[in-house]
Design a protein around this motif. Structure first.
Motif, PDB file in Angstrom:
ATOM      1  N   LEU A   1       0.835  -1.209   0.000  1.00 31.13           N
ATOM      2  CA  LEU A   1       0.000   0.000   0.000  1.00 31.13           C
ATOM      3  C   LEU A   1       0.867   1.256   0.000  1.00 31.13           C
ATOM      4  CD1 LEU A   1      -2.947   1.199   0.363  1.00 31.13           C
ATOM      5  CD2 LEU A   1      -2.367   1.343   2.805  1.00 31.13           C
ATOM      6  N   GLN A   2       1.896   1.258   0.841  1.00 34.50           N
ATOM      7  CA  GLN A   2       2.779   2.431   0.916  1.00 34.50           C
ATOM      8  C   GLN A   2       3.362   2.766  -0.454  1.00 34.50           C
ATOM      9  OE1 GLN A   2       5.362   1.307   4.377  1.00 34.50           O
ATOM     10  NE2 GLN A   2       4.944   3.412   5.023  1.00 34.50           N
ATOM     11  N   GLU A   3       3.780   1.727  -1.177  1.00 30.70           N
ATOM     12  CA  GLU A   3       4.320   1.965  -2.525  1.00 30.70           C
ATOM     13  C   GLU A   3       3.256   2.509  -3.468  1.00 30.70           C
ATOM     14  OE1 GLU A   3       6.226  -1.435  -4.228  1.00 30.70           O
ATOM     15  OE2 GLU A   3       7.522  -1.707  -2.486  1.00 30.70           O
ATOM     16  N   MET A   4       2.049   1.943  -3.380  1.00 29.42           N
ATOM     17  CA  MET A   4       1.000   2.313  -4.336  1.00 29.42           C
ATOM     18  C   MET A   4       0.509   3.744  -4.142  1.00 29.42           C
ATOM     19  SD  MET A   4      -1.151  -1.256  -4.413  1.00 29.42           S
ATOM     20  CE  MET A   4      -2.309  -0.831  -5.708  1.00 29.42           C
ATOM     21  N   ILE A   5       0.625   4.271  -2.924  1.00 30.57           N
ATOM     22  CA  ILE A   5       0.108   5.626  -2.681  1.00 30.57           C
ATOM     23  C   ILE A   5       1.212   6.689  -2.745  1.00 30.57           C
ATOM     24  CG2 ILE A   5      -1.857   4.814  -1.327  1.00 30.57           C
ATOM     25  CD1 ILE A   5      -0.291   5.604   1.190  1.00 30.57           C
ATOM     26  N   THR A   6       2.447   6.263  -2.983  1.00 29.02           N
ATOM     27  CA  THR A   6       3.553   7.218  -3.125  1.00 29.02           C
ATOM     28  C   THR A   6       3.192   8.236  -4.212  1.00 29.02           C
ATOM     29  OG1 THR A   6       5.121   5.539  -2.440  1.00 29.02           O
ATOM     30  CG2 THR A   6       6.029   7.411  -3.668  1.00 29.02           C
ATOM     31  N   PRO A   7       3.492   9.545  -4.050  1.00 29.92           N
ATOM     32  CA  PRO A   7       4.348  10.138  -3.011  1.00 29.92           C
ATOM     33  C   PRO A   7       3.636  10.472  -1.694  1.00 29.92           C
ATOM     34  CG  PRO A   7       3.694  11.802  -4.585  1.00 29.92           C
ATOM     35  CD  PRO A   7       3.094  10.508  -5.060  1.00 29.92           C
ATOM     36  N   ARG A   8       2.352  10.142  -1.576  1.00 27.45           N
ATOM     37  CA  ARG A   8       1.688  10.331  -0.281  1.00 27.45           C
ATOM     38  C   ARG A   8       2.425   9.507   0.782  1.00 27.45           C
ATOM     39  NH1 ARG A   8      -1.014   9.704  -4.436  1.00 27.45           N
ATOM     40  NH2 ARG A   8      -2.508  11.265  -5.127  1.00 27.45           N
ATOM     41  N   ARG A   9       2.509  10.065   1.965  1.00 33.14           N
ATOM     42  CA  ARG A   9       3.271   9.390   3.009  1.00 33.14           C
ATOM     43  C   ARG A   9       2.383   8.940   4.175  1.00 33.14           C
ATOM     44  NH1 ARG A   9       6.469  14.122   4.494  1.00 33.14           N
ATOM     45  NH2 ARG A   9       4.770  15.044   3.300  1.00 33.14           N
ATOM     46  N   ILE A  10       2.759   7.832   4.777  1.00 30.27           N
ATOM     47  CA  ILE A  10       2.130   7.394   6.022  1.00 30.27           C
ATOM     48  C   ILE A  10       2.797   8.159   7.172  1.00 30.27           C
ATOM     49  CG2 ILE A  10       1.798   5.449   7.599  1.00 30.27           C
ATOM     50  CD1 ILE A  10       0.083   5.139   5.127  1.00 30.27           C
ATOM     51  N   ALA A  11       1.982   8.667   8.101  1.00 31.41           N
ATOM     52  CA  ALA A  11       2.510   9.456   9.211  1.00 31.41           C
ATOM     53  C   ALA A  11       1.878   8.964  10.514  1.00 31.41           C
ATOM     54  CB  ALA A  11       2.188  10.930   8.976  1.00 31.41           C
ATOM     55  N   ASP A  12       2.367   9.471  11.609  1.00 27.64           N
ATOM     56  CA  ASP A  12       1.867   9.016  12.919  1.00 27.64           C
ATOM     57  C   ASP A  12       0.550   9.716  13.253  1.00 27.64           C
ATOM     58  OD1 ASP A  12       1.399   8.151  15.455  1.00 27.64           O
ATOM     59  OD2 ASP A  12       3.431   8.493  16.182  1.00 27.64           O
ATOM     60  N   GLY A  13      -0.529   8.966  13.255  1.00 32.80           N
ATOM     61  CA  GLY A  13      -1.840   9.526  13.590  1.00 32.80           C
ATOM     62  C   GLY A  13      -2.309   9.162  14.989  1.00 32.80           C
ATOM     63  N   THR A  14      -1.396   8.631  15.805  1.00 29.50           N
ATOM     64  CA  THR A  14      -1.797   8.145  17.132  1.00 29.50           C
ATOM     65  C   THR A  14      -2.474   9.236  17.951  1.00 29.50           C
ATOM     66  OG1 THR A  14       0.187   6.763  17.053  1.00 29.50           O
ATOM     67  CG2 THR A  14      -0.995   6.842  19.139  1.00 29.50           C
ATOM     68  N   ALA A  15      -1.810  10.385  18.074  1.00 28.13           N
ATOM     69  CA  ALA A  15      -2.348  11.440  18.944  1.00 28.13           C
ATOM     70  C   ALA A  15      -3.679  11.954  18.412  1.00 28.13           C
ATOM     71  CB  ALA A  15      -1.336  12.584  19.059  1.00 28.13           C
ATOM     72  N   ALA A  16      -3.795  12.079  17.088  1.00 30.96           N
ATOM     73  CA  ALA A  16      -5.051  12.591  16.515  1.00 30.96           C
ATOM     74  C   ALA A  16      -6.232  11.704  16.899  1.00 30.96           C
ATOM     75  CB  ALA A  16      -4.927  12.697  14.993  1.00 30.96           C
TER      76      ALA A  16
END
Lengths: 388, 388
Positions: free
Chosen positions: A138-153
């Motif tokens: 998935l990470q490759e397929m959505i590049t250049p979008r990045r996965i980020a830390d959403g824990t706090a949100a």
């Protein structure tokens, strides 16, 4: 035609999404990707025990604006179709070639700009409920979008319970309160612990639990050895302390508290330990206020136990509660999470009476502006004795 | 002194580890890193409902030679100490600074050479039960050791059940068989579905389930709409088909099968659909053999349904079963997993009677050299009718 929404009116869910989107903006996130039963239920109202099957992943995408999009196995389409959201995309799972990954990638690339950041809960007490290989793809397929830390949100929103949620947790606590009342009917000298566990689960169902996701406990002479083992066939004996702990579920919300019972008369050291736990809980009920940190609550409880001449073990002394049996924060010396109005928490002091003999005590509260409000009926100050 | 081992004699676990190590050698893996309840239970015998709390990760490392090493929260030390393995390393979880990651990295670097490959299950139907951020940090800490795909190494071993495991699954099936017998005692015209679900769970506990991890079902006129929704308060009505499906657990092993009941006389189209499902199951019982693939079983079932003039939906028509409610493989047109002697499977044909009205039927089997052996008592050829 009745409003299309499950468990809560759709306004409850819309409020949650707005709150998530405010946090997302603060954390510079263009979407949240959610995969766990609790996060999917929280955002959509989709409630099922089918999560027990590890076979299929389920996804909810919360965009920066607008309603969430569900990307789910087609077996869930009927139930999700009765929830408040309208954009439900399905595939025929499990698919060994492409188990929803392309559909999810299409959804994310459609909702998130190429420079965007997609948050997932990835911090303490979180999981990602999808295969690691699919996540990497998935990470490759959505590049250049990045996965980020959403824990706090996610955590800063979910940890504050609405009054509607508090009412659900109170109702689950009432189920357990009623079942604990009935323990002397089926537990006593000579009854195998495994039978007590079964009968306690029956009592929880009869008192209104939809299901019983968690029952644990222990029994032993003058205290028990641990609190997470399944029951064995050993019969209860005079001098045992019996502890039962439950996460009964009603309408998707958990309670989590325990009760202790003495089989026969309680010994002096058991009474002293129980009194210390009761006093420590009193101290927390009297002094806990919004703005304190989770570690402040740990200090309040452990100092109160020390004043009683007892000693706690190394474990946490409470935690969040709601859509799962335990939620963050953890009442430990290290957890700096701020305790805020509307948080539902367990107070769970424990003491070691002697090596290998512990006693734990647990209540459920909601933190109000002026301090804790009990959601469970307070345990009796003296440990109940089951005689004869 | 009794042998230190839970659920099974230690020889059972030693055999499993040897089998895993043979597969690891085939896949050039120097260790396996396991994180899920089922994988931890499979390798150690560590059985607890405490997994219900998402707060803490748990790890078992299977090295290329020698016994597994458990890297677990200290709250589990007592119970793991009663299991057969001797190397148990603990930390005080949850720890917001380092929740076991350093301890796990130290364990892996101690067991695996620098050029080594560490397998994790990462393929279809798998999860990694630890926070993603910790997993990324772990990968850095163990470099140059690499994480590799360990799915096949784990699946090819776990999917073949020992006779001891088959006996456990048979015992769980017997619990459900006994509870299904009692359905007419508490289900009938006018009884709300939610009460039926509660009473069915009570019956499962009374018949010997340790706990009930899954109950689902449905009810509707001439068929039900879906099979994963929680129960509602609608009373059963004459003409309804009631379906109950369960994953009752005994000693850590699941059953997973359902039964249908007609409230009042069954209509002709319900009878025809039930007969088609029964015939399709017959076809599978008669012709399934080791060496076929999962997709061959799908073909056998769907062709048998077509011969009866009925039509299946798009879902899978069965799956593996054992330590979780569902295990791989999936009986779909795409799954090329070889079905081998000793696999425990569900046969789960379903038909659509009319749009939004389905009927599903499920049995549990173990695949023997000469074909399937039923683990559940075969459903009656005619759907039971609950009259009056």
């Amino acid at each position: 035609m009745p409003e299309k929404s499950l468990i809560f009116p759709s306004g409850e869910y819309r409020g949650r999404i707005r709150a998530l989107q405010r946090e997302m903006a603060r954390h510079d996130l263009d979407a949240l990707l959610l995969t766990t039963p609790a996060d999917v239920f929280y955002t959509t109202g989709f409630l099922t025990r089918f999560w027990e099957s590890p076979a299929r992943p389920w996804f909810v995408v919360v965009p920066a604006q607008g309603d969430p999009v569900a990307v789910i196995p087609s077996i869930g389409a009927e139930l999700m179709g009765r929830c408040w959201i309208s954009d439900v995309r399905t595939w025929n799972a499990p698919d060994p070639v492409d188990d929803g990954v392309s559909l999810l990638a299409d959804t994310l690339t459609g909702l998130v700009p190429a420079s965007g950041r997609i948050g997932i809960p990835m911090g303490l007490e979180s999981h990602l409920r999808m295969p690691v290989a699919d996540f990497l793809r998935l990470q490759e397929m959505i590049t250049p979008r990045r996965i980020a830390d959403g824990t706090a949100a996610v955590y800063r929103v979910r940890e504050i319970k609405s009054e509607a949620e508090i009412a659900k947790i109170r109702a689950s606590c009432a189920v357990a309160d009623a079942a604990f009342e009935r323990v002397p009917e089926f537990a006593g000298q000579g009854v195998p612990l495994a039978r007590v566990f079964r009968d306690f689960q029956v009592a929880l169902l009869q008192e209104g639990a939809d299901w019983v996701s968690y029952v644990a406990g222990g029994a032993g002479p003058g205290g028990y050895g641990d609190v997470i083992s399944p029951a064995d066939e050993r019969p209860l004996q005079t001098g045992d302390v019996l502890m039962l702990d439950t996460g009964a579920v009603r309408e998707g919300y958990f309670c989590d508290f325990d009760r202790n019972f003495s089989i026969g008369r309680a010994t002096d050291d058991v009474r002293r330990a129980h009194a210390a736990l009761f006093a420590a809980t009193d101290a927390a009920l009297a002094s806990l206020r919004p703005g304190m940190l989770a570690r402040d609550l740990h200090r309040i409880l452990s100092e109160a136990l020390a004043r009683q001449g007892t000693k706690t073990g190394g474990g946490r002394l409470g935690h969040g509660l709601g859509l799962t049996l335990t939620e963050w924060p953890s009442v430990t010396p290290l957890d700096a999470t701020e305790l805020r109005e509307g948080m539902v928490l367990t107070l769970e002091p424990g003491v070691e009476i002697a090596p290998g003999r512990i006693l734990v005590h647990e209540e459920n509260i909601v933190l109000r502006a002026d301090g804790p409000e009990l959601l469970s009926c307070r345990a009796p100050a003296e440990m109940p004795e089951i005689l004869g």
